[in-house]
Design an enzyme around this catalytic site. Structure first.
Site, PDB file in Angstrom:
ATOM      1  N   SER A  13     -34.188  14.096  21.810  1.00 50.57           N
ATOM      2  CA  SER A  13     -34.222  13.955  22.759  1.00 50.57           C
ATOM      3  C   SER A  13     -33.454  14.146  24.222  1.00 50.57           C
ATOM      4  O   SER A  13     -33.115  14.318  25.611  1.00 50.57           O
ATOM      5  CB  SER A  13     -36.315  14.142  23.384  1.00 50.57           C
ATOM      6  N   SER A  57     -26.638   4.921  12.321  1.00 54.13           N
ATOM      7  CA  SER A  57     -27.408   2.888  11.478  1.00 54.13           C
ATOM      8  C   SER A  57     -26.938   2.408  12.923  1.00 54.13           C
ATOM      9  O   SER A  57     -26.758   3.246  14.425  1.00 54.13           O
ATOM     10  CB  SER A  57     -27.122   2.899  10.880  1.00 54.13           C
ATOM     11  N   TYR A  98     -35.889  -5.723  14.632  1.00 54.09           N
ATOM     12  CA  TYR A  98     -34.085  -3.894  14.385  1.00 54.09           C
ATOM     13  C   TYR A  98     -33.483  -3.890  14.002  1.00 54.09           C
ATOM     14  O   TYR A  98     -33.477  -3.350  12.671  1.00 54.09           O
ATOM     15  CB  TYR A  98     -34.197  -4.132  15.825  1.00 54.09           C
ATOM     16  N   ALA A 130     -33.953  -5.990  10.639  1.00 54.62           N
ATOM     17  CA  ALA A 130     -34.488  -5.856   9.390  1.00 54.62           C
ATOM     18  C   ALA A 130     -34.039  -4.108   9.163  1.00 54.62           C
ATOM     19  O   ALA A 130     -33.205  -3.651   7.717  1.00 54.62           O
ATOM     20  CB  ALA A 130     -35.261  -6.115   9.270  1.00 54.62           C
ATOM     21  N   LYS A 136     -32.273  -1.944  10.470  1.00 52.38           N
ATOM     22  CA  LYS A 136     -30.360  -1.352  10.431  1.00 52.38           C
ATOM     23  C   LYS A 136     -29.851  -1.654   8.653  1.00 52.38           C
ATOM     24  O   LYS A 136     -29.289  -1.118   7.898  1.00 52.38           O
ATOM     25  CB  LYS A 136     -29.742  -1.863  11.658  1.00 52.38           C
TER      26      LYS A 136
END
Length: 283
Positions: free
Chosen positions: A11, A131, A145, A147, A149
């Site tokens: 989007s 990633s 966040y 964690a 990745k």
């Protein structure tokens, strides 16, 4: 026959730019997101836009069934959907932690499970997981966040060697500074979660530094071009670091011991916050 690609999180930002790029390269693109109205410009180009919540298994299964029914194949899956929810570990509710894993990791994993039977039957295909340089580094108040990745990177590495004998490539894209909604959303969530209480000073300083990062970032099209190369190269790399500061950040993390890196990181974010505060005073 046109190659077929699925792009999640389409989007805005990297997902929208990637959908445009793959469409321009001749792919039949299925761009998916929860906010289907935001994908109207993609639909005008001829991209198929589909409302999908990546945390909803029924949505994902219906998506794959539709793509296969309409095209007979899937060549590239771009797992791009994700978001950053920042806050002190002590403050972040476990429900929010679980949701971040549902969006950033489990949604991507479930979609891989659903497309793999078709890729195996073809004996070819690409899974491209978007990633972050945050998969190899860290910052305070970003525990959940980062964690996700780290988890996505480990999952991708295992999947790559698992699928290599089947002729399926798995690629990691590690964006650095990119002009997307991420800094704004991360800063807002950080203040909402830890803007008051024991970590308030820390949180406000880091929120300012996140906002200041928007000044000179790479455009999402830079990442989209790299994803286009990963989708079409005969032998793609296992990882692509792309965007402002990505390669430098990974090099610094590789070179510096943990405690030295910690000091550099805290100093850098403090300096960014101080600079942004000075600019605000002089406006």
């Amino acid at each position: 026959m046109a190659r077929v690609a699925i792009v999640t999180g389409a989007s805005a930002g990297i997902g929208a730019a990637t959908s445009r790029r793959l469409h321009g390269l001749g792919f039949r693109v299925y761009a998916v997101a929860r906010r289907v109205d935001r994908m109207a410009p993609l639909a005008e180009l001829g991209v198929s836009t589909v409302r999908v919540d990546v945390t909803d298994g029924a949505d994902l299964a219906a998506l794959v069934d539709r793509v296969v029914a309409e095209t007979g194949r899937i060549d590239v899956l771009v797992n791009n959907a994700g978001y950053g929810s920042f806050g002190a570990l002590e403050d972040v509710p476990m429900d929010e932690a679980r949701r971040q894993f549902e969006v950033n990791v489990f949604g991507a994993a479930r979609l891989c499970q659903l497309v793999l039977p078709h890729l195996r039957a073809q004996g070819s295909g690409r899974i491209i997981n978007v990633s972050s340089v945050g998969a190899r580094m860290y910052q305070p108040l970003g525990g959940w966040y980062h964690a996700t990745k780290y988890a996505l990177e480990g999952l991708s590495d295992c999947l790559r060697v698992e699928l290599k004998p089947l002729g399926i490539h798995v690629v990691m894209i590690q964006p650095g500074g990119v002009a997307t909604e991420f800094p704004r959303v991360a800063g807002e969530r950080l203040l909402a979660t830890s803007g008051d209480g024991a970590y308030a000073g820390y949180a406000r300083r880091y929120a300012v530094s996140l906002a200041s990062e928007t000044a000179a970032l790479s455009e999402p099209s830079v990442v989209a071009r790299t994803i286009g190369r990963a989708a079409t190269a005969r032998r793609p790399r296992t990882r692509y670091a792309v965007g402002r500061g990505a390669k430098a950040a990974l090099l610094v993390r590789w070179l510096l011991p943990d405690r030295v890196y910690d000091r550099v990181l805290v100093g850098m974010f403090t300096a960014l916050a101080d600079l942004a505060a000075r600019k605000a005073r002089h406006r």
